[in-house]
Scaffold this motif. Sequence first.
Motif, PDB file in Angstrom:
ATOM      1  N   LEU A 109      39.830 -26.429 -42.979  1.00 26.87           N
ATOM      2  CA  LEU A 109      40.755 -25.319 -42.731  1.00 26.87           C
ATOM      3  C   LEU A 109      40.027 -24.169 -42.046  1.00 26.87           C
ATOM      4  CD1 LEU A 109      42.490 -25.280 -46.223  1.00 26.87           C
ATOM      5  CD2 LEU A 109      43.642 -25.808 -44.052  1.00 26.87           C
ATOM      6  N   ILE A 110      40.785 -23.315 -41.346  1.00 28.78           N
ATOM      7  CA  ILE A 110      40.213 -22.063 -40.851  1.00 28.78           C
ATOM      8  C   ILE A 110      40.241 -21.082 -42.015  1.00 28.78           C
ATOM      9  CG2 ILE A 110      40.437 -20.139 -39.234  1.00 28.78           C
ATOM     10  CD1 ILE A 110      41.902 -22.058 -37.322  1.00 28.78           C
ATOM     11  N   GLU A 111      39.060 -20.797 -42.567  1.00 26.09           N
ATOM     12  CA  GLU A 111      38.993 -19.927 -43.744  1.00 26.09           C
ATOM     13  C   GLU A 111      38.978 -18.459 -43.360  1.00 26.09           C
ATOM     14  OE1 GLU A 111      35.990 -19.542 -47.481  1.00 26.09           O
ATOM     15  OE2 GLU A 111      37.024 -21.443 -47.158  1.00 26.09           O
ATOM     16  N   GLU A 112      38.423 -18.177 -42.165  1.00 21.66           N
ATOM     17  CA  GLU A 112      38.384 -16.777 -41.722  1.00 21.66           C
ATOM     18  C   GLU A 112      38.316 -16.769 -40.199  1.00 21.66           C
ATOM     19  OE1 GLU A 112      35.947 -12.679 -42.816  1.00 21.66           O
ATOM     20  OE2 GLU A 112      35.980 -14.360 -44.206  1.00 21.66           O
ATOM     21  N   GLU A 113      38.957 -15.776 -39.593  1.00 26.01           N
ATOM     22  CA  GLU A 113      38.854 -15.626 -38.138  1.00 26.01           C
ATOM     23  C   GLU A 113      38.999 -14.163 -37.778  1.00 26.01           C
ATOM     24  OE1 GLU A 113      42.179 -16.975 -35.597  1.00 26.01           O
ATOM     25  OE2 GLU A 113      43.149 -17.596 -37.451  1.00 26.01           O
ATOM     26  N   GLY A 114      38.440 -13.821 -36.603  1.00 28.51           N
ATOM     27  CA  GLY A 114      38.544 -12.447 -36.148  1.00 28.51           C
ATOM     28  C   GLY A 114      37.576 -12.184 -35.021  1.00 28.51           C
ATOM     29  N   VAL A 115      37.452 -10.908 -34.654  1.00 30.77           N
ATOM     30  CA  VAL A 115      36.492 -10.547 -33.609  1.00 30.77           C
ATOM     31  C   VAL A 115      35.093 -10.656 -34.210  1.00 30.77           C
ATOM     32  CG1 VAL A 115      38.122  -9.073 -32.375  1.00 30.77           C
ATOM     33  CG2 VAL A 115      36.668  -8.073 -34.141  1.00 30.77           C
ATOM     34  N   PRO A 116      34.092 -10.990 -33.386  1.00 33.32           N
ATOM     35  CA  PRO A 116      32.745 -11.241 -33.928  1.00 33.32           C
ATOM     36  C   PRO A 116      32.191 -10.086 -34.757  1.00 33.32           C
ATOM     37  CG  PRO A 116      32.867 -11.984 -31.663  1.00 33.32           C
ATOM     38  CD  PRO A 116      34.156 -11.280 -31.937  1.00 33.32           C
ATOM     39  N   SER A 117      32.405  -8.853 -34.316  1.00 32.97           N
ATOM     40  CA  SER A 117      31.829  -7.719 -35.045  1.00 32.97           C
ATOM     41  C   SER A 117      32.341  -7.677 -36.480  1.00 32.97           C
ATOM     42  CB  SER A 117      32.152  -6.404 -34.327  1.00 32.97           C
ATOM     43  OG  SER A 117      33.558  -6.275 -34.153  1.00 32.97           O
ATOM     44  N   GLU A 118      33.616  -7.997 -36.690  1.00 37.34           N
ATOM     45  CA  GLU A 118      34.188  -8.001 -38.036  1.00 37.34           C
ATOM     46  C   GLU A 118      33.720  -9.205 -38.846  1.00 37.34           C
ATOM     47  OE1 GLU A 118      36.314  -6.044 -40.072  1.00 37.34           O
ATOM     48  OE2 GLU A 118      35.476  -4.598 -38.651  1.00 37.34           O
ATOM     49  N   VAL A 119      33.797 -10.393 -38.219  1.00 41.03           N
ATOM     50  CA  VAL A 119      33.464 -11.627 -38.936  1.00 41.03           C
ATOM     51  C   VAL A 119      32.013 -11.600 -39.421  1.00 41.03           C
ATOM     52  CG1 VAL A 119      33.135 -14.126 -38.660  1.00 41.03           C
ATOM     53  CG2 VAL A 119      35.229 -13.042 -37.831  1.00 41.03           C
ATOM     54  N   PHE A 120      31.113 -11.112 -38.568  1.00 43.17           N
ATOM     55  CA  PHE A 120      29.693 -11.134 -38.938  1.00 43.17           C
ATOM     56  C   PHE A 120      29.284  -9.934 -39.805  1.00 43.17           C
ATOM     57  CE2 PHE A 120      29.541 -13.948 -35.168  1.00 43.17           C
ATOM     58  CZ  PHE A 120      28.936 -15.032 -35.771  1.00 43.17           C
ATOM     59  N   ALA A 121      29.893  -8.774 -39.556  1.00 47.47           N
ATOM     60  CA  ALA A 121      29.471  -7.572 -40.298  1.00 47.47           C
ATOM     61  C   ALA A 121      30.225  -7.420 -41.615  1.00 47.47           C
ATOM     62  CB  ALA A 121      29.682  -6.329 -39.438  1.00 47.47           C
ATOM     63  N   ASN A 122      31.494  -7.852 -41.656  1.00 46.75           N
ATOM     64  CA  ASN A 122      32.312  -7.644 -42.856  1.00 46.75           C
ATOM     65  C   ASN A 122      33.053  -8.913 -43.257  1.00 46.75           C
ATOM     66  OD1 ASN A 122      31.882  -4.690 -43.037  1.00 46.75           O
ATOM     67  ND2 ASN A 122      33.003  -4.678 -41.102  1.00 46.75           N
ATOM     68  N   PRO A 123      32.328  -9.999 -43.529  1.00 44.84           N
ATOM     69  CA  PRO A 123      33.036 -11.224 -43.919  1.00 44.84           C
ATOM     70  C   PRO A 123      33.747 -11.025 -45.251  1.00 44.84           C
ATOM     71  CG  PRO A 123      30.667 -11.474 -44.269  1.00 44.84           C
ATOM     72  CD  PRO A 123      30.859 -10.162 -43.578  1.00 44.84           C
ATOM     73  N   SER A 124      34.967 -11.548 -45.350  1.00 43.84           N
ATOM     74  CA  SER A 124      35.704 -11.380 -46.611  1.00 43.84           C
ATOM     75  C   SER A 124      35.594 -12.613 -47.503  1.00 43.84           C
ATOM     76  CB  SER A 124      37.175 -11.055 -46.334  1.00 43.84           C
ATOM     77  OG  SER A 124      37.754 -12.027 -45.497  1.00 43.84           O
ATOM     78  N   SER A 125      35.423 -13.792 -46.864  1.00 43.73           N
ATOM     79  CA  SER A 125      35.340 -15.037 -47.643  1.00 43.73           C
ATOM     80  C   SER A 125      33.946 -15.198 -48.255  1.00 43.73           C
ATOM     81  CB  SER A 125      35.665 -16.219 -46.727  1.00 43.73           C
ATOM     82  OG  SER A 125      34.847 -17.321 -46.963  1.00 43.73           O
ATOM     83  N   ASP A 126      33.909 -15.543 -49.534  1.00 43.73           N
ATOM     84  CA  ASP A 126      32.617 -15.775 -50.198  1.00 43.73           C
ATOM     85  C   ASP A 126      31.860 -16.923 -49.539  1.00 43.73           C
ATOM     86  OD1 ASP A 126      32.997 -13.731 -52.004  1.00 43.73           O
ATOM     87  OD2 ASP A 126      33.840 -15.025 -53.568  1.00 43.73           O
ATOM     88  N   ARG A 127      32.609 -17.935 -49.105  1.00 44.61           N
ATOM     89  CA  ARG A 127      31.974 -19.098 -48.466  1.00 44.61           C
ATOM     90  C   ARG A 127      31.310 -18.685 -47.154  1.00 44.61           C
ATOM     91  NH1 ARG A 127      29.179 -22.248 -47.438  1.00 44.61           N
ATOM     92  NH2 ARG A 127      29.281 -24.509 -47.219  1.00 44.61           N
ATOM     93  N   LEU A 128      31.982 -17.823 -46.376  1.00 46.49           N
ATOM     94  CA  LEU A 128      31.395 -17.336 -45.122  1.00 46.49           C
ATOM     95  C   LEU A 128      30.180 -16.461 -45.401  1.00 46.49           C
ATOM     96  CD1 LEU A 128      31.270 -16.903 -42.090  1.00 46.49           C
ATOM     97  CD2 LEU A 128      33.125 -15.235 -42.287  1.00 46.49           C
TER      98      LEU A 128
END
Length: 254
Positions: free
Chosen positions: A225-244
């Motif tokens: 599944l796609i667990e998280e998606e977004g712009v790179p700055s958000e995904v890398f700096a503020n991941p919300s998923s514990d797995r990510l």
Amino acid sequence: MTALSSPSSVITCENLHKSFGPIEVLKGISTAFEKGDVVSIIGPSGCGKSTFLRCLNRLESINQGRLEVMGQDMSSPKLSWQALYHLRSQVSMVFQHFNLFPHLTVLDNLMLAPQKALKVSKAEAQDLALHYLTKVGLGERAHAYPEQLSGGQKQRVAIARSLCMKPEAILFDEPTSALDPELVGEVLGVMRQLAEEGMTMVVVTHEMQFAREVSNRVLFFNAGLIEEEGVPSEVFANPSSDRLKAFLRRLSQH
């Protein structure tokens, strides 16, 4: 049209499922890739990233869901050879292990598909091949055989081969993972150039710097599944998923 698609959508998928026997690899993927998108797909091994790419140009059939390419429904398990040819001329793929024909020269490797699938003349196919070989910095290696090239050169030839089909989008399946570390940069350099020129690209990658700097969107796959998606700055700096968070933490320790 699917609910996700728009006039600028190159590829749209809705509720995509793929199983191999009893093992469900993709468990309902819904996303769209717009013209000019550079989307990096990241995630742990075995999470379905490569299978997803192979479904997008129908190297794998789809068990459930809808796939549209340039507004055309490509979901059916019974697509004709003509439809598959057309799909793969619009959405080409660069593989991890190059997939060049060892008995053909670099030039002949590049000329083959345009002549077969696009029905262009030999002279036009040669012009195309030389143009794109020059573009990836290998114009002087046209008459070499794959065994005479480094891994990085082979992968640049594979990218040039994709470009010869004048595709709407290119799918990259971990294009640098089979390369020695010092050869990775030359391949990523070509990919950066393509991104700057507006090529639509979907890239399964472990190169986090590329994903961060070149992509306009990142998808994190986990367990089909796609667990998280977004712009790179958000995904890398503020991941919300514990797995990510755990995935990025582990990568930063290498």
